[in-house]
Scaffold this motif. Structure first.
Motif, PDB file in Angstrom:
ATOM      1  N   GLY A 190       0.848  -1.189   0.000  1.00  0.00           N
ATOM      2  CA  GLY A 190       0.000   0.000   0.000  1.00  0.00           C
ATOM      3  C   GLY A 190       0.879   1.232   0.000  1.00  0.00           C
ATOM      4  N   MET A 191       0.289   2.364  -0.311  1.00  0.00           N
ATOM      5  CA  MET A 191       0.970   3.658  -0.391  1.00  0.00           C
ATOM      6  C   MET A 191       2.087   3.625  -1.433  1.00  0.00           C
ATOM      7  SD  MET A 191      -0.964   5.311   1.522  1.00  0.00           S
ATOM      8  CE  MET A 191      -0.297   6.949   1.639  1.00  0.00           C
ATOM      9  N   ILE A 199      -6.219   7.173 -17.195  1.00  0.00           N
ATOM     10  CA  ILE A 199      -5.590   6.149 -18.014  1.00  0.00           C
ATOM     11  C   ILE A 199      -4.643   5.333 -17.145  1.00  0.00           C
ATOM     12  CG2 ILE A 199      -4.080   5.706 -19.999  1.00  0.00           C
ATOM     13  CD1 ILE A 199      -6.746   6.873 -20.871  1.00  0.00           C
ATOM     14  N   GLY A 200      -3.876   6.035 -16.336  1.00  0.00           N
ATOM     15  CA  GLY A 200      -2.904   5.298 -15.534  1.00  0.00           C
ATOM     16  C   GLY A 200      -2.665   5.952 -14.189  1.00  0.00           C
ATOM     17  N   GLN A 201      -1.970   5.204 -13.357  1.00  0.00           N
ATOM     18  CA  GLN A 201      -1.702   5.668 -11.996  1.00  0.00           C
ATOM     19  C   GLN A 201      -0.227   5.400 -11.710  1.00  0.00           C
ATOM     20  OE1 GLN A 201      -4.390   3.854  -9.220  1.00  0.00           O
ATOM     21  NE2 GLN A 201      -3.196   4.437  -7.420  1.00  0.00           N
ATOM     22  N   GLY A 202       0.444   6.370 -11.112  1.00  0.00           N
ATOM     23  CA  GLY A 202       1.891   6.289 -10.924  1.00  0.00           C
ATOM     24  C   GLY A 202       2.370   5.056 -10.183  1.00  0.00           C
ATOM     25  N   ALA A 203       1.573   4.595  -9.231  1.00  0.00           N
ATOM     26  CA  ALA A 203       2.006   3.459  -8.422  1.00  0.00           C
ATOM     27  C   ALA A 203       1.922   2.145  -9.184  1.00  0.00           C
ATOM     28  CB  ALA A 203       1.167   3.368  -7.157  1.00  0.00           C
ATOM     29  N   LYS A 204       1.101   2.127 -10.225  1.00  0.00           N
ATOM     30  CA  LYS A 204       0.963   0.864 -10.952  1.00  0.00           C
ATOM     31  C   LYS A 204       0.698   1.095 -12.432  1.00  0.00           C
ATOM     32  CE  LYS A 204      -3.498   0.470  -8.550  1.00  0.00           C
ATOM     33  NZ  LYS A 204      -4.463  -0.412  -7.951  1.00  0.00           N
ATOM     34  N   PRO A 205       1.668   1.699 -13.116  1.00  0.00           N
ATOM     35  CA  PRO A 205       1.458   1.977 -14.535  1.00  0.00           C
ATOM     36  C   PRO A 205       1.232   0.668 -15.281  1.00  0.00           C
ATOM     37  CG  PRO A 205       3.505   2.997 -13.735  1.00  0.00           C
ATOM     38  CD  PRO A 205       3.006   2.088 -12.663  1.00  0.00           C
ATOM     39  N   ASP A 227       1.151  11.386 -13.139  1.00  0.00           N
ATOM     40  CA  ASP A 227       1.353  10.830 -11.800  1.00  0.00           C
ATOM     41  C   ASP A 227       2.692  10.088 -11.772  1.00  0.00           C
ATOM     42  OD1 ASP A 227       0.746  10.152  -9.197  1.00  0.00           O
ATOM     43  OD2 ASP A 227      -0.555   8.457  -9.735  1.00  0.00           O
ATOM     44  N   GLY A 228       3.600  10.539 -10.920  1.00  0.00           N
ATOM     45  CA  GLY A 228       4.954   9.977 -10.877  1.00  0.00           C
ATOM     46  C   GLY A 228       5.030   8.633 -10.186  1.00  0.00           C
ATOM     47  N   TYR A 229       6.186   8.027 -10.286  1.00  0.00           N
ATOM     48  CA  TYR A 229       6.322   6.638  -9.811  1.00  0.00           C
ATOM     49  C   TYR A 229       6.339   6.516  -8.293  1.00  0.00           C
ATOM     50  CZ  TYR A 229      11.312   6.729  -8.586  1.00  0.00           C
ATOM     51  OH  TYR A 229      12.510   6.973  -7.986  1.00  0.00           O
ATOM     52  N   ARG A 230       6.326   7.623  -7.567  1.00  0.00           N
ATOM     53  CA  ARG A 230       6.201   7.526  -6.116  1.00  0.00           C
ATOM     54  C   ARG A 230       4.758   7.726  -5.636  1.00  0.00           C
ATOM     55  NH1 ARG A 230      10.889   7.128  -3.395  1.00  0.00           N
ATOM     56  NH2 ARG A 230      12.717   7.701  -4.589  1.00  0.00           N
ATOM     57  N   GLY A 231       3.874   7.810  -6.605  1.00  0.00           N
ATOM     58  CA  GLY A 231       2.473   8.071  -6.251  1.00  0.00           C
ATOM     59  C   GLY A 231       1.901   6.963  -5.381  1.00  0.00           C
ATOM     60  N   GLY A 232       0.934   7.343  -4.559  1.00  0.00           N
ATOM     61  CA  GLY A 232       0.357   6.394  -3.610  1.00  0.00           C
ATOM     62  C   GLY A 232      -0.663   5.474  -4.245  1.00  0.00           C
ATOM     63  N   THR A 233      -1.056   4.489  -3.484  1.00  0.00           N
ATOM     64  CA  THR A 233      -2.087   3.556  -3.938  1.00  0.00           C
ATOM     65  C   THR A 233      -2.681   2.856  -2.734  1.00  0.00           C
ATOM     66  OG1 THR A 233      -2.517   1.543  -5.194  1.00  0.00           O
ATOM     67  CG2 THR A 233      -0.331   1.765  -4.245  1.00  0.00           C
ATOM     68  N   GLY A 234      -3.894   2.360  -2.894  1.00  0.00           N
ATOM     69  CA  GLY A 234      -4.492   1.561  -1.834  1.00  0.00           C
ATOM     70  C   GLY A 234      -3.902   0.167  -1.849  1.00  0.00           C
ATOM     71  N   ALA A 235      -3.606  -0.325  -3.024  1.00  0.00           N
ATOM     72  CA  ALA A 235      -3.001  -1.639  -3.146  1.00  0.00           C
ATOM     73  C   ALA A 235      -2.380  -1.752  -4.528  1.00  0.00           C
ATOM     74  CB  ALA A 235      -4.051  -2.739  -2.978  1.00  0.00           C
ATOM     75  N   ALA A 236      -1.142  -2.218  -4.582  1.00  0.00           N
ATOM     76  CA  ALA A 236      -0.486  -2.441  -5.868  1.00  0.00           C
ATOM     77  C   ALA A 236       0.478  -3.596  -5.685  1.00  0.00           C
ATOM     78  CB  ALA A 236       0.274  -1.189  -6.312  1.00  0.00           C
ATOM     79  N   PRO A 237       0.717  -4.327  -6.766  1.00  0.00           N
ATOM     80  CA  PRO A 237       1.744  -5.363  -6.672  1.00  0.00           C
ATOM     81  C   PRO A 237       3.079  -4.680  -6.381  1.00  0.00           C
ATOM     82  CG  PRO A 237       0.414  -5.601  -8.663  1.00  0.00           C
ATOM     83  CD  PRO A 237       0.066  -4.287  -8.070  1.00  0.00           C
ATOM     84  N   SER A 253      -0.108  -0.440   5.049  1.00  0.00           N
ATOM     85  CA  SER A 253      -0.896  -1.675   5.102  1.00  0.00           C
ATOM     86  C   SER A 253      -2.308  -1.465   4.584  1.00  0.00           C
ATOM     87  CB  SER A 253      -0.967  -2.201   6.528  1.00  0.00           C
ATOM     88  OG  SER A 253       0.283  -2.115   7.132  1.00  0.00           O
ATOM     89  N   CYS A 254      -2.484  -0.435   3.782  1.00  0.00           N
ATOM     90  CA  CYS A 254      -3.823  -0.097   3.294  1.00  0.00           C
ATOM     91  C   CYS A 254      -4.522  -1.312   2.713  1.00  0.00           C
ATOM     92  CB  CYS A 254      -3.768   0.938   2.185  1.00  0.00           C
ATOM     93  SG  CYS A 254      -2.508   2.163   2.365  1.00  0.00           S
ATOM     94  N   TYR A 255      -3.752  -2.124   2.003  1.00  0.00           N
ATOM     95  CA  TYR A 255      -4.343  -3.249   1.272  1.00  0.00           C
ATOM     96  C   TYR A 255      -4.972  -4.283   2.209  1.00  0.00           C
ATOM     97  CZ  TYR A 255      -0.060  -5.537   2.692  1.00  0.00           C
ATOM     98  OH  TYR A 255       0.942  -6.037   3.453  1.00  0.00           O
ATOM     99  N   THR A 256      -4.646  -4.233   3.506  1.00  0.00           N
ATOM    100  CA  THR A 256      -5.238  -5.206   4.428  1.00  0.00           C
ATOM    101  C   THR A 256      -6.661  -4.828   4.799  1.00  0.00           C
ATOM    102  OG1 THR A 256      -4.533  -4.018   6.415  1.00  0.00           O
ATOM    103  CG2 THR A 256      -2.992  -5.636   5.506  1.00  0.00           C
TER     104      THR A 256
END
Ligand code: FAD
Ligand code: SF4
Ligand code: SF4
Ligand code: SF4
Lengths: 419, 500, 151
Positions: B101-102, B241-247, B334-344, B417-420
């Motif tokens: 997460g994040m 189209i895309g999100q920095g954390a998971k392009p 959105d840059g590669y340090r962008g946050g996310t709730g869950a990403a591989p 731990s957002c993904y939990t």
């Protein structure tokens, strides 16, 4: 306006406060034959046991009468009321006029016919003076043994106090249980057991037939023939409304002085409140005497407001008691021994810890309850009972430990809290 | 497999002389770390469950708790770090994809920290923002090439604009990935300070409709919650189209998080996984994108600016130029340090490029092609403070989106731990008893304070540079100098080295 | 008068209100000493179930059943402040007030004297300790519930 209040206890004080909420000017005169600043009657057993001093029994601060501009005549007895002339006569012959009169004369102990009852050291137990006398007798006689007639609230309170002073106490009771007015048999058995563990003895289904001894009591003879040694006796078989002053007047009396929800008697300008009156009981649809302190104060308060011209009604003339003996507390209210099976009973019990809960329901309304050795938050039940609330939604939780405001839906809860 | 080969990550330390056994920590830890031991009459902890979210640390009324890195260390190895080893153990246990997460936490260069701002001395006086007016107002949207005025001296044919009181917006975070209380906090804060928040791809919850004027509604590949009403409810529309954390990959909100409210808002059945495909299935070219842009404009009567959000990847500049010609009013990168709730984890940590470089490249490209006025440029992907904002503006951005920073203002302690779904701060969770931990009354105030604080700081920095309107800083890379950067990096960023 | 209202939708059930209530009513006023060296009964009730919780304090009723029931006169409503409070010296622990209070917010003091314990709105402090220290602003001191947006 001039107000005359007879009785300086819960009801009388309630009336003073009720009047003063509405009328800050009118002249209030308060008369009592007891020569004391208003004191808490229930505390006389605490006084006897040495747990409170006389000073600590005051029901209101020393400057109460002054603050409320009340003229007091303490230690003066009223001997008659003349409702036609609107005046009362004191024992001294002095006559006082009134525009509004409150009879708050409380109760007098009932004394059953017992032979040889004119001996010394036989008492009733409802006044501070009696408690004082008994206390000094305990010392003077180095009292070892006492009998108490009546296992009601007052009798048992007296028994507890004497026991705490080291006296051997036997309680004689005509019924087959203690506290028959406020407990069912099961709860009574637990309370009895507790009292017995503390060294109090009981004799049930019996009564005193005769006092033994010469000038002073030395023992009692029971109806069963049994004889008990005892240097002091307390008679506590009940209190009757003290209707003396109303007797022979036009004021309507049944068991007590009959009043409506405004505490008015049938005579205009005359009110009655407290143990002396018999008012509408919301649980029974009839007029009953409910001789408890909270009632007396509240009825006095309502009477006072009405006397001063505000309209107020009392809706809570039903029995409710909180009492305890040797650390075992109980709160009971309403109807606890329903007479037929149209009532639903919820019961939980834990004998080892002497806990007992009973809730009496009629048409999904609480009409009575007993909480023995588990009094916390019992007032929630009192509130539901008072309101006649429909408890069908929370019925399954009523007995649970976590029963509380959380058991209700949010709307109900918020409405209450925001009241 | 009974034995867990991983070492606990954290150690819960309790100062016993301070602990009053109130058990607040126990009640507040959704990971069930703390517990009261009747026999010892003491609080104890299951260290292995701790994710270091600091909820207990903060809630403990006697400051009795400290969470430390677990002292057991692997043998020192710069190649096989503890993280690497732990990851392998995790996968050896689960056989699954590593999730995080994040934003990307790895130790890679952060260009913001290699950029320095200028200040005035003697020759051009600095400005005191407390004494003189200072303009941060920002308009996002297509700007006309020339201005024409009507009789009432209003600009003729001005394309729709978003008006911001400061060049900051709350980034896209869907209801679903964050709680309704987090959404409410941000939406209300945005409306009180006069900026914009972004719904993310989760649709618009009824309770948020009142903040419509401050809302950017997002249209993503899953098209959740999208209908005419939704498009009209906001101030602008963003095509994601895309999100920095998971392009390059889509999104996945697990069914457990799709409760009745999320289901209603996303317009999908309760309990079903919400899957956003990797691509929009109707977009395979710039022309396709143009069609969607114009479909959305058409649907909203050309009253709302349309933004297109892409992740910063190698050829962002070319793509951005395409997006501008396709008719977008705003481009968000959105840059590669962008946050996310869950990403591989592998994708989050290894795909995409830094926003600073992408921004410089895109701004340059749009200028070169004469397209810059046709689109506003918004960047995101770890803007951490007001200085980062100022640097972004100087590099050429019109505004920034902040998401992680916004969540931190609401209480997030970056435990990642957002993904939990068990966020102890009530932010990245849908569990009612956790959600209520974030009182939006408190949350909105904190988020609002953050924006106000940053706005003050931005004014101070502008004043220091002798500038009294943010507009004068946009793309003004002369206000930046690089430090510890190679010539090539400086060239891409278009800034000089400090000292030059 | 101002009373304490709970916004139950934001109550965490952390019971910190209780911790601070105890501290505020301790002799030491020190959170650790209050809990480790003294024995203080919280003046409030926290009701909680799986995912609902709220603190409940004395409502300081205008027509207070407890003051009217109290057999000793220990329980009184202060005419100026409106606070319903008790005189520990005069209370004999008869629990008549517990019987009378339909909110169930009067507790028995757990240690020491046989007296009650109930909310006094921290009348000697600037604001009630529970309200000041609620970590989620779930308790408010307000004239009326609606004013503070409590539903
Ligand atoms: C030992 C004991 C324990 C009790 N415990 C409890 C308890 O725990 N809880 C509870 O709820 N209740 C209890 N009660 C009952 C409670 O005390 C009464 O309900 C209450 O006192 C009734 O108040 P009242 O004002 O109606 O009358 P009273 O208290 O009886 O007062 C009447 C007053 O009027 C005076 N008076 C009477 N006639 C005249 C006259 N002609 N002239 C002048 N003055 C006159 C009397 O002397 C007396 O002072 C207890 C009672 C006793 C005796
Ligand atoms: S919150 Fe702090 S004081 Fe309370 S039990 Fe936990 S560690 Fe102890
Ligand atoms: S997971 Fe969070 S709340 Fe739980 S012990 Fe760790 S830091 Fe504390
Ligand atoms: S417990 Fe104390 S305050 Fe309550 S009614 Fe009895 S004496 Fe009064």
């Amino acid at each position: 306006m001039s107000y005359l209040i007879i009785g300086n206890s819960a009801a009388g004080i309630g009336a003073v406060e009720g009047i003063r909420e509405v009328d800050t000017e009118g002249e209030i005169t308060l008369i009592s034959d007891e020569p004391y600043h208003s004191y808490s009657r229930p505390l006389i057993s605490y006084y006897l046991a040495g747990k409170v001093e006389e000073e600590g029994m005051k029901y209101r601060p020393d400057d109460f009468y002054e603050q409320h501009q009340v003229k007091t005549k303490l230690g003066k007895k009223v001997v008659s009321v003349n409702e036609a002339e609107q005046q009362v006569t004191l024992e001294s012959g002095e006559q006082l006029e009134y525009q509004q009169l409150l009879l708050a004369t409380g109760g007098t102990p009932f004394i059953p016919p017992i032979k040889e009852a004119d001996k010394k050291n036989i008492y009733t137990f409802i006044k501070l003076d009696e408690a004082k006398e008994i206390a000094s007798k305990v010392e003077e006689l180095q009292l070892e043994r006492a009998v108490i007639l009546g296992a009601g609230l007052i009798g048992l309170k007296a028994a507890e106090a004497l026991r705490q002073l080291g006296v051997e106490v036997t309680v004689i009771e005509l019924a087959n249980q203690v506290l028959s007015a406020i407990l069912d048999e099961e709860a009574a058995a637990l309370v009895q057991q507790h009292l017995e563990e503390q060294g109090i003895e009981f004799i049930f289904e019996d009564t005193i037939e005769e006092f033994l001894g010469i000038a002073e009591v030395e023992g009692v003879k029971l109806k069963s023939g049994k004889e008990l040694r005892s240097q002091l006796a307390i008679i506590a078989v009940g209190v009757r409304p003290n209707v003396e002053l109303a007797t022979g007047t036009e004021i309507e009396i049944e068991q007590g002085i009959v009043v409506n929800q405004k505490q008015q008697t049938n005579i205009e300008g005359i009110y009655a409140a407290g143990d002396v009156c018999q008012g509408p009981n919301p649980l029974q649809n009839e007029n009953t005497v409910v001789p408890i302190w909270p009632n007396a104060y509240n009825q006095g308060l309502i009477a006072g407001k009405n006397m001063a011209g505000e309209s107020a009604e009392y809706q809570q003339n039903f029995p409710r008691n909180s009492i305890g003996f040797f650390g075992l507390s109980m709160i009971t209210a309403g109807l606890i021994k329903p007479e037929d099976d149209s009532y639903e009973l919820l019961i939980s019990k834990c004998e080892e810890s002497k806990c007992y809960q009973k809730i009496v329901l009629k048409d999904n309304q609480i009409v009575g309850f007993i909480r023995l050795n588990d009094v916390d938050r019992a007032g929630i039940l009192t509130g539901l009972l008072k309101e006649g609330a429909d408890i069908s939604k929370v019925k399954s939780e009523l007995l649970s430990d976590s029963f509380g405001y959380i058991s209700f839906d949010e709307e109900w809860r918020q409405a209450k809290i925001s009241e | 497999m009974s034995l867990n080969y991983r070492c606990p990550e954290f150690l819960v330390e309790r100062v016993e002389s301070n602990c009053i056994e109130c058990q607040a920590c126990e009640r507040q830890c959704a990971n069930e770390v703390h517990f009261y031991d009747q026999d010892f009459e003491k609080m104890r902890a299951k260290d292995e469950n701790c994710v270091n979210c600091h909820r207990c640390v903060v809630i403990c009324p006697t400051n009795a708790i400290g969470i430390r890195k677990h002292p057991s260390e692997y043998k020192e190895n710069h190649n096989w770090t503890a993280g690497m080893i732990n990851n392998i153990q995790k996968q050896a246990e689960s056989g699954g994809v590593l999730l995080s997460g994040m934003g990307n936490p790895t130790k890679k260069k952060i260009y913001w920290d290699h950029l320095l701002l200028n200040a005035s001395q003697v020759t051009n006086p600095s400005i005191d923002p407390l004494r003189e007016p200072m303009e941060l107002k920002t308009f996002l949207g297509r700007k006309p090439s020339k201005l024409e005025f009507d009789e009432e001296e209003q600009i003729k044919d001005l394309p729709p604009q978003l008006e911001l009181s400061a060049p900051i917006m709350f980034g896209a975070m869907s209801f679903g990935s964050i709680s309704i209380n987090a959404c409410k906090s941000l939406a209300r804060a945005a409306s009180e300070v006069g900026i914009i928040y972004n719904t993310g791809e989760g649709g618009l919850h009824e309770d948020l409709r009142q903040y419509g004027e401050n809302t950017m509604v997002q249209v993503a590949s899953g098209r959740f919650g999208v209908n005419q009403d939704y498009l009209e409810a906001g101030a602008g529309i963003e095509i994601k189209i895309g999100q920095g954390a998971k392009p390059g990959i889509g999104g996945h909100l697990p069914g457990e998080k799709v409760g009745p409210e999320v289901s209603k808002t996303r317009m999908i059945p309760e309990g079903t996984d919400a899957l956003s495909p990797a691509p929009h299935h109707d977009i395979y070219s710039i022309e396709d994108l143009r069609q969607l842009i114009y479909a959305l404009k058409e649907a909203t009567d050309y009253q709302k600016p349309v933004s297109v959000k892409i992740s910063a990847v190698h050829n962002s500049a070319a793509i951005a130029s395409g997006i501008a010609t396709a008719g977008a009013d705003i481009i968000t990168i959105d840059g590669y340090r962008g946050g996310t709730g869950a990403a591989p984890t592998m994708i989050r940590d290894n795909v995409g490029i830094p926003i600073e470089l992408a921004l410089a490249a895109v701004d340059d490209r749009l200028r070169e092609e004469g397209l810059r006025n046709q689109v506003s440029l918004v960047v995101s992907g770890s803007v951490r403070n007001s200085a980062d904002v100022v640097k972004a503006i100087a590099l050429g951005a019109d505004a920034v989106y902040i998401a992680s920073a916004a969540l931190i203002s609401l209480g997030c302690h970056m435990c990642q731990s957002c993904y939990t779904g068990k966020c102890n701060w009530g932010i990245a969770t849908q569990e009612p008893e956790l959600v209520k931990r974030l009182n939006p009354e408190v949350g909105f105030e904190r988020a609002k304070n953050l924006i106000e604080g940053w706005a003050h700081e931005i004014k101070e920095m502008l004043g220091g540079m002798g500038i009294n309107a943010l507009e004068s800083l946009r793309g003004n890379r002369l206000m930046l100098r690089g430090i510890d950067l190679t010539d090539r990096e400086l060239e891409i960023l278009g800034v000089k080295l400090a000292g030059e | 008068m101002k009373r304490i209202y709970a916004k139950e939708e934001y109550c965490l059930g952390c019971k910190l209100c209780e911790v601070y209530c105890v501290t505020s009513h301790s002799a030491s006023k020190d959170i650790i000493k209050a809990h480790k060296l003294e024995s203080i009964t919280p003046r409030l009730i926290i009701e909680s179930s799986d995912n609902l919780s709220f603190a409940l304090q004395c409502r300081h009723c205008d027509e207070a059943d407890c003051t009217r029931a109290c057999i000793t006169g220990a329980m009184q409503k202060d005419e100026e402040t409106g606070v319903v409070n008790y005189d520990e010296e005069r209370c004999v622990g008869c629990w008549t007030c517990i019987m009378a209070c339909s909110f169930g917010v009067i507790r028995r003091e757990q240690a020491g004297k046989k007296v009650i314990a109930k909310c006094d709105l921290c009348i000697e402090e600037e604001a009630p300790a529970c309200v000041t220290n609620c970590p989620n602003d779930a308790l408010v001191l307000a004239e009326r519930a609606e004013e503070e947006g409590v539903q």
